[in-house]
Motif scaffolding. Structure first.
Motif, PDB file in Angstrom:
ATOM      1  N   TYR A  50       7.969  -6.292  89.303  1.00  0.00           N
ATOM      2  CA  TYR A  50       6.659  -5.687  89.518  1.00  0.00           C
ATOM      3  C   TYR A  50       6.765  -4.378  90.309  1.00  0.00           C
ATOM      4  N   GLU A  51       7.716  -4.311  91.220  1.00  0.00           N
ATOM      5  CA  GLU A  51       7.946  -3.056  91.935  1.00  0.00           C
ATOM      6  C   GLU A  51       8.409  -1.964  90.968  1.00  0.00           C
ATOM      7  N   MET A  52       9.267  -2.360  90.003  1.00  0.00           N
ATOM      8  CA  MET A  52       9.727  -1.408  89.004  1.00  0.00           C
ATOM      9  C   MET A  52       8.586  -0.980  88.076  1.00  0.00           C
ATOM     10  N   GLY A 102       4.921   3.290  86.417  1.00  0.00           N
ATOM     11  CA  GLY A 102       3.568   3.826  86.282  1.00  0.00           C
ATOM     12  C   GLY A 102       3.414   5.159  86.977  1.00  0.00           C
ATOM     13  N   ARG A 103       3.975   5.248  88.191  1.00  0.00           N
ATOM     14  CA  ARG A 103       3.871   6.512  88.935  1.00  0.00           C
ATOM     15  C   ARG A 103       4.639   7.636  88.240  1.00  0.00           C
ATOM     16  N   GLU A 129       5.447  -6.279  77.345  1.00  0.00           N
ATOM     17  CA  GLU A 129       6.524  -5.341  77.005  1.00  0.00           C
ATOM     18  C   GLU A 129       6.907  -4.456  78.188  1.00  0.00           C
ATOM     19  N   LYS A 130       5.927  -4.133  79.056  1.00  0.00           N
ATOM     20  CA  LYS A 130       6.244  -3.323  80.244  1.00  0.00           C
ATOM     21  C   LYS A 130       7.089  -4.129  81.230  1.00  0.00           C
ATOM     22  N   LEU A 131       6.793  -5.425  81.349  1.00  0.00           N
ATOM     23  CA  LEU A 131       7.597  -6.288  82.229  1.00  0.00           C
ATOM     24  C   LEU A 131       9.034  -6.391  81.707  1.00  0.00           C
ATOM     25  N   ALA A 132       9.182  -6.530  80.378  1.00  0.00           N
ATOM     26  CA  ALA A 132      10.529  -6.645  79.800  1.00  0.00           C
ATOM     27  C   ALA A 132      11.317  -5.359  79.978  1.00  0.00           C
TER      28      ALA A 132
END
Length: 630
Positions: free
Chosen positions: A524-526, A531-532, A564-567
């Motif tokens: 989640y930090e990644m 996102g930033r 897909e963003k988590l993967a």
């Protein structure tokens, strides 16, 4: 003085008379025996003649002539001849002809005693023929029941065919009943019966655990039993279990054959596990497993559908012998990767080489046209099906055309095509048009069609989801909420999006908002970092993809948690910089994730390959191979 002795002539004559009668009786007995032997010999000659003729029979016309000869010679009750007649008939797909001759009436409709010449071997031959004939599995089961009605005891050779027929029709209850007979007759330890029983349970939807119980109770003496279970897992969609069992098989020291490898490759293809697929290819070479045509086709299909279509093409070009399946696998692979021009070129090459396309090949080339926006080409191939090849378009081909027109933005033309179809359109076609309406802004039309679908299919959750999506895009939150409430009342739930990734020979699966992974905090930090960074590069979230009436900040947060963003975040944390990332999603990739992944590929200098439900997306340097057309 003895009176008898006083008449010597009488004694002599009596002896002569007895001697004469003895000779006569003996002569008659020998004559009868010779006649019987001659008759038996003639029958044997007739039997051998018929068997020889049946063995060399090559046409149905010849078979009918032999049928007449069988009747003429009185061999219509000879079990050996009848069995061979049935076997030969099946070679010409004429087992109905043979069975009507051998079994002239239904045992349930008559009280007659069963003919004495009916035996298990004869019934097995007929049952096997029907079990191996397309669309005749139920008749195999009919003759199994006939066998029981006649009191002919099945043997261990009967049940593999009967179980195969049960598998063919998905007859679970009947299969369980047959399983009971197998146990009752003591055949449950027979390897062939066990293997077919595993296959039968795997073919009955949702009953793979029954198959596993049979497998666990078997001696597992060779690769056939393992292959049956692995193949069952693969066919029923339990691909991870199929791969896991293959690994158990290796630990047990059982050497797989080419049939096992075809099943494992099929499971690998479903998972999108390219690295495992590469290892399997090297394993086949290392273990010197025979590369049958089916195994070669499985390797091609695996590489094409796991993201390396160039390797699939290389393997295809090296094949000394190829079939329509080989050609179609590569054409489908190119289509999925958006390489439509190459796919249609290969299709044309196939036709030029004299390989006649079948209906599956046409689905492949039409899909290629659809994924690449080749509208004119699609029309050409669709029209050529019946005109040039005598193939009447099926609902699947019409669906490809609707998909082609819808993806190209020609929604009204797609609706017109559906209205003029010679086949009644199914719900899948209408759902394709609704999806196109949503993507192209034809929201009123999409709303109308969605409502009609709900009327015709009130228990299909996809119809409600599509209507909900339409209302969300129209910002009509009240109506969208009512649709969701209606789904809840009916006990319906939207299929959750999930994404799989292969890393270090392990498969990892993520769902939206997933916190089950050991590294979830770092992931989640990644995700937040991603996102930033992509916002700095110009990314703007597509918040209309969030189907909730919440503020924009919360919508952006919801988008960041898509599977897909988590993967991808997980891959960035656990792979070396610059290495490709490959993920597989169970649904169509959403517009926002598609946009975000383009920016991630540029910012982090990664090639990202995404296989969704419809196609492959190759993201590199901020661009996608689909050219934003999917």
């Amino acid at each position: 003085m003895n009176k008898f002795n006083s008449f010597p002539n009488i004694k002599t004559n009596l002896s002569l008379l007895l001697s004469h009668h003895s000779i006569t009786i003996t002569t008659l007995t020998l004559s009868n025996l010779k006649q019987q032997q001659t008759q038996t010999s003639k029958q044997r000659v007739s039997e051998q003649t018929c068997l020889s003729l049946l063995h060399s029979c090559t046409t149905l016309t010849s078979l009918t002539q032999i049928h007449s000869l069988i009747l003429k010679l009185g061999l219509h009750q000879n079990p050996l001849v009848l069995t061979k007649f049935a076997s030969t008939s099946s070679n010409f797909n004429s087992i109905n002809y043979a069975s009507s001759f051998i079994f002239p009436y239904d045992p349930n409709a008559h009280n007659a005693d069963p003919p004495l010449f009916y035996d298990a071997f004869l019934f097995n031959t007929v049952i096997r023929a029907y079990a191996q004939t397309l669309n005749s599995k139920s008749l195999a089961l009919h003759f199994y029941k006939t066998m029981l009605c006649y009191g002919v005891l099945p043997n261990k050779f009967t049940y593999p065919f009967v179980l195969k027929a049960c598998a063919g029709i998905g007859g679970l209850n009947l299969g369980k009943s047959v399983h009971g007979f197998v146990v009752k007759l003591g055949f449950e330890d027979d390897l062939h019966v066990q293997n077919t029983m595993i296959h039968m349970y795997c073919c009955c939807e949702g009953e793979v655990e029954f198959a596993r119980k049979v497998f666990e109770g078997s001696p597992k003496s060779d690769s056939v039993t393992w292959s049956a279970m692995i193949g069952g897992y693969a066919r029923s969609g339990h691909s991870a279990e199929a791969v896991g069992l293959f690994r158990e098989m290796q630990v047990e020291g059982v050497c797989p054959d080419e049939i096992t490898m075809v099943s494992v490759l099929s499971a690998c293809t479903d998972l999108g596990a390219l690295e495992l697929g590469k290892w399997l290819e090297s394993y086949v070479d290392r273990m010197k497993i025979t590369k049958s045509l089916e195994l070669c086709n499985a390797l091609i299909d695996m590489f094409a559908k796991c993201g390396d279509v160039d390797k699939a093409m290389k393997l295809f070009r090296r094949m000394s012998t190829s079939t329509i399946v080989s050609w179609t696998s590569v054409i489908d692979g190119l289509a999925m990767h958006g390489r439509g021009l190459e796919a249609v070129s290969l299709f044309d090459e196939m036709v030029e080489q004299g390989v006649a396309p079948d209906d599956v090949a046409f689905i492949g080339v039409l899909s290629a046209c659809s994924h690449s926006g080749l509208v004119d080409k699609g029309h050409y191939y669709f029209n050529s099906m019946e005109k040039n090849f005598g193939i009447v378009p099926k609902i699947e081909h019409c669906g490809c055309m609707v998909d082609l027109l819808s993806r190209a933005g020609l929604v009204k033309e797609a609706v017109e095509f559906v209205q003029n179809m010679p086949i009644e359109p199914n719900q899948i076609i209408w759902r394709s048009i609704i999806t196109a309406c949503h993507a192209r802004g034809e929201l009123k039309l999409g709303e109308t069609i969605s409502k009609e679908l709900i009327k015709s299919e009130p228990m299909h959750e996809s119809n409600y989801v599509l209507l909900s999506n339409i209302y969300a895009k129209l910002l009509r939150w009240e109506k969208k909420t009512k649709v969701r409430e209606m789904m809840d009342m009916k006990g319906m739930k939207k299929i959750p999006g999930s994404t799989m990734i292969e890393l270090n020979n392990e498969m990892y699966e993520f769902v939206a908002g997933d916190k089950s992974h050991d590294q979830y905090k770092e992931i989640y930090e990644m995700v937040d970092e991603m996102g930033r960074e992509i916002k700095r590069a110009g990314y703007v979230p597509t918040t209309s993809q969030v189907l909730l009436d919440i503020d924009e900040e919360d919508k952006e947060d919801a988008l960041h948690r898509h599977s897909e963003k988590l993967a991808i975040a997980f891959a960035l944390l656990n792979t070396n910089p610059g290495t490709p990332i490959r993920i597989v999603k169970n649904l169509r990739v959403c517009e926002d994730c598609h946009s975000a992944t383009k920016f991630i590929s540029k910012v982090y200098n990664r090639e990202i390959v995404v296989r969704d439900r419809n196609r492959f997306h190759h993201f590199k340097n901020g661009l996608c191979s689909c050219r934003d057309f999917w």
